[in-house]
Design a protein around this motif. Structure first.
Motif, short mmCIF file in Angstrom:
data_model
loop_
_atom_site.label_atom_id
_atom_site.label_comp_id
_atom_site.label_asym_id
_atom_site.label_seq_id
_atom_site.Cartn_x
_atom_site.Cartn_y
_atom_site.Cartn_z
N ARG A 260 -32.21 -3.97 -40.73
CA ARG A 260 -31.31 -4.52 -39.72
C ARG A 260 -31.05 -6.00 -39.99
N LEU A 261 -32.12 -6.75 -40.32
CA LEU A 261 -31.96 -8.18 -40.58
C LEU A 261 -31.13 -8.40 -41.84
N ALA A 262 -31.31 -7.54 -42.84
CA ALA A 262 -30.51 -7.66 -44.07
C ALA A 262 -29.04 -7.41 -43.75
N GLU A 263 -28.77 -6.46 -42.85
CA GLU A 263 -27.39 -6.21 -42.43
C GLU A 263 -26.84 -7.40 -41.65
N ASP A 264 -27.67 -7.94 -40.74
CA ASP A 264 -27.24 -9.11 -39.98
C ASP A 264 -26.95 -10.28 -40.93
N ALA A 265 -27.78 -10.41 -41.98
CA ALA A 265 -27.59 -11.50 -42.94
C ALA A 265 -26.21 -11.41 -43.59
N PHE B 113 -30.49 -10.17 -53.53
CA PHE B 113 -31.11 -9.70 -52.28
C PHE B 113 -30.13 -8.82 -51.51
N GLU B 114 -28.92 -9.33 -51.34
CA GLU B 114 -27.94 -8.60 -50.54
C GLU B 114 -27.62 -7.25 -51.16
N ARG B 115 -27.46 -7.26 -52.47
CA ARG B 115 -27.08 -6.03 -53.16
C ARG B 115 -28.22 -5.01 -53.11
N LEU B 116 -29.45 -5.49 -53.36
CA LEU B 116 -30.60 -4.57 -53.34
C LEU B 116 -30.86 -4.03 -51.93
N ALA B 117 -30.64 -4.89 -50.92
CA ALA B 117 -30.81 -4.43 -49.54
C ALA B 117 -29.77 -3.36 -49.23
N GLU B 118 -28.56 -3.52 -49.74
CA GLU B 118 -27.52 -2.50 -49.56
C GLU B 118 -27.90 -1.22 -50.29
N ASP B 119 -28.38 -1.37 -51.54
CA ASP B 119 -28.81 -0.20 -52.30
C ASP B 119 -29.94 0.52 -51.57
N LEU C 157 -36.91 -0.45 -53.39
CA LEU C 157 -35.79 -1.39 -53.50
C LEU C 157 -35.93 -2.54 -52.51
N ALA C 158 -36.39 -2.24 -51.29
CA ALA C 158 -36.55 -3.29 -50.29
C ALA C 158 -37.59 -4.31 -50.75
N TYR D 245 -15.97 -6.77 -58.23
CA TYR D 245 -15.43 -5.92 -59.28
C TYR D 245 -16.40 -4.84 -59.72
N THR D 246 -17.66 -4.96 -59.33
CA THR D 246 -18.66 -3.98 -59.80
C THR D 246 -19.46 -3.42 -58.62
N LYS D 247 -18.74 -2.89 -57.65
CA LYS D 247 -19.41 -2.24 -56.52
C LYS D 247 -19.88 -0.86 -56.96
#
Lengths: 229, 229
Positions: free
Chosen positions: A35-40, B33-39, B52-53, B94-96
């Protein structure tokens, strides 16, 4: 285990309750990370993003600490978390923040309420588990940050203040409803609080006083944010 | 600073280049961080999500280490990252990744290529900065995990292997195109590599050998995944 510990670890019911508490904390940390990563991602500025990402990262440290404690008790974190997927996922599905400020209030008020409750339960587990629970639940620097952000935003915006006040009440309502579900499903966890023949616990009057404490703390947190509880 | 360090810190051009390198690493860690949190959100199982987290959380430790190093040099991390927002954001736009495996290949092959390049640049900075760069770039346990996951998936699926092979080439192509943009915009960073009148650097032949090394390592990583470079 300290002398003050009320919980003999050779009591199977006690052990199951302690594993449940740690399972909740582990899954709570993992979902808080997400959730915090999404908020970020939704942060208005890069320093805000760093702030939330840092706290998100700390949840993983918490997760790993709880996971190690479970392992030392001969339990596997994935199994311990399993019973709590559905109440946590339901809570998060029902309380998706619609903007940055709702996310901040959720991280402070929702997590604060849950943390207070876990601390109440932790009073009934052994000293080592209790210390871990206290350690995992302290996020003081995030709190100072959120209080500053929300206060500034609502100060001159009564409409936002009204919306966030409602939001805070909804968070607690949903949290209580999921907590009831957990209490009904997990006897071992419930009996940590209520005790058994061999182990002291809270009677109904004590449980009612506990709820009063939770509500008082909640009201205090809302007031800190400049919101009505 | 060690005796072997080629970089006098009283050289303004050198300092600016080192700050650029750290700014890239900081912003790289934050976007990783953002990309890995999304993954992690898209992980097929809870243990995959935890894996991954955990690596996402480590990026924030890296970010904070780089940020502290910049502060000790009298620089502010937000300012140091600023010139690199647009090339990094463009690269990620460009690399989603379209699925879990594209995300894993990106984390291994894309980041691996970038990390090799940063290590090449780090050969030209002072020992303290260099050690930090090396520390920030090592994610060996993530790599073992990704290699195992991708190998298993492509072993009996030539179609996926073909798609991920193409994907690996595209990642490197986009990375090189953004790197060129950075090289053109940031003289101080470029001259870390090429040197100045007072400071040794790479000549054209050495730069060409560096690119050969990068390509050789890339090919090795793709082969480890069971993919064609």
């Amino acid at each position: 285990m300290s002398v003050s510990s009320p919980a003999p670890t050779d009591d199977d019911g006690y052990r199951a309750g302690a594993v449940d508490l740690l399972g909740i904390l582990a899954y709570g940390a993992l979902t808080a990370f997400e959730r915090l990563a999404e908020d970020a991602q939704a942060a208005p500025t890069l320093p805000d993003k760093v702030q939330l990402a840092t706290v998100a990262a700390r949840q993983i440290d918490h997760f790993n600490a709880v996971s190690a404690q479970l392992a030392s008790m001969g339990n596997e974190v994935m199994a311990a978390m399993h019973p709590f997927h559905s109440p946590f996922d339901a809570f998060h599905d029902y309380t998706k923040p619609r903007d940055w400020y709702e996310g901040l209030v959720k991280a402070y008020v929702g997590d604060g309420f849950a943390a207070d409750f876990y601390r109440e339960v932790a009073a009934f587990v052994d000293a080592e588990t209790r210390d871990l629970v206290y350690e995992v639940l302290s996020d003081e620097d995030l709190h100072a940050y959120i209080v500053a952000q929300v206060r500034k935003a609502v100060e001159h915006d009564p409409k936002l203040a009204g919306r966030l006040s409602l939001w805070g009440r909804r968070l607690v309502g949903e949290a209580l409803s999921q907590a009831q579900r957990v209490a009904a499903d997990r006897d071992a966890l419930t009996s940590l609080l209520t005790g058994t023949v061999d182990r002291p616990g809270m009677d109904l009057a004590a449980i009612s006083r506990m709820f009063s404490r939770l509500v008082v703390n909640h009201t205090k947190r809302m007031a800190e944010l400049g919101l009505q509880a």
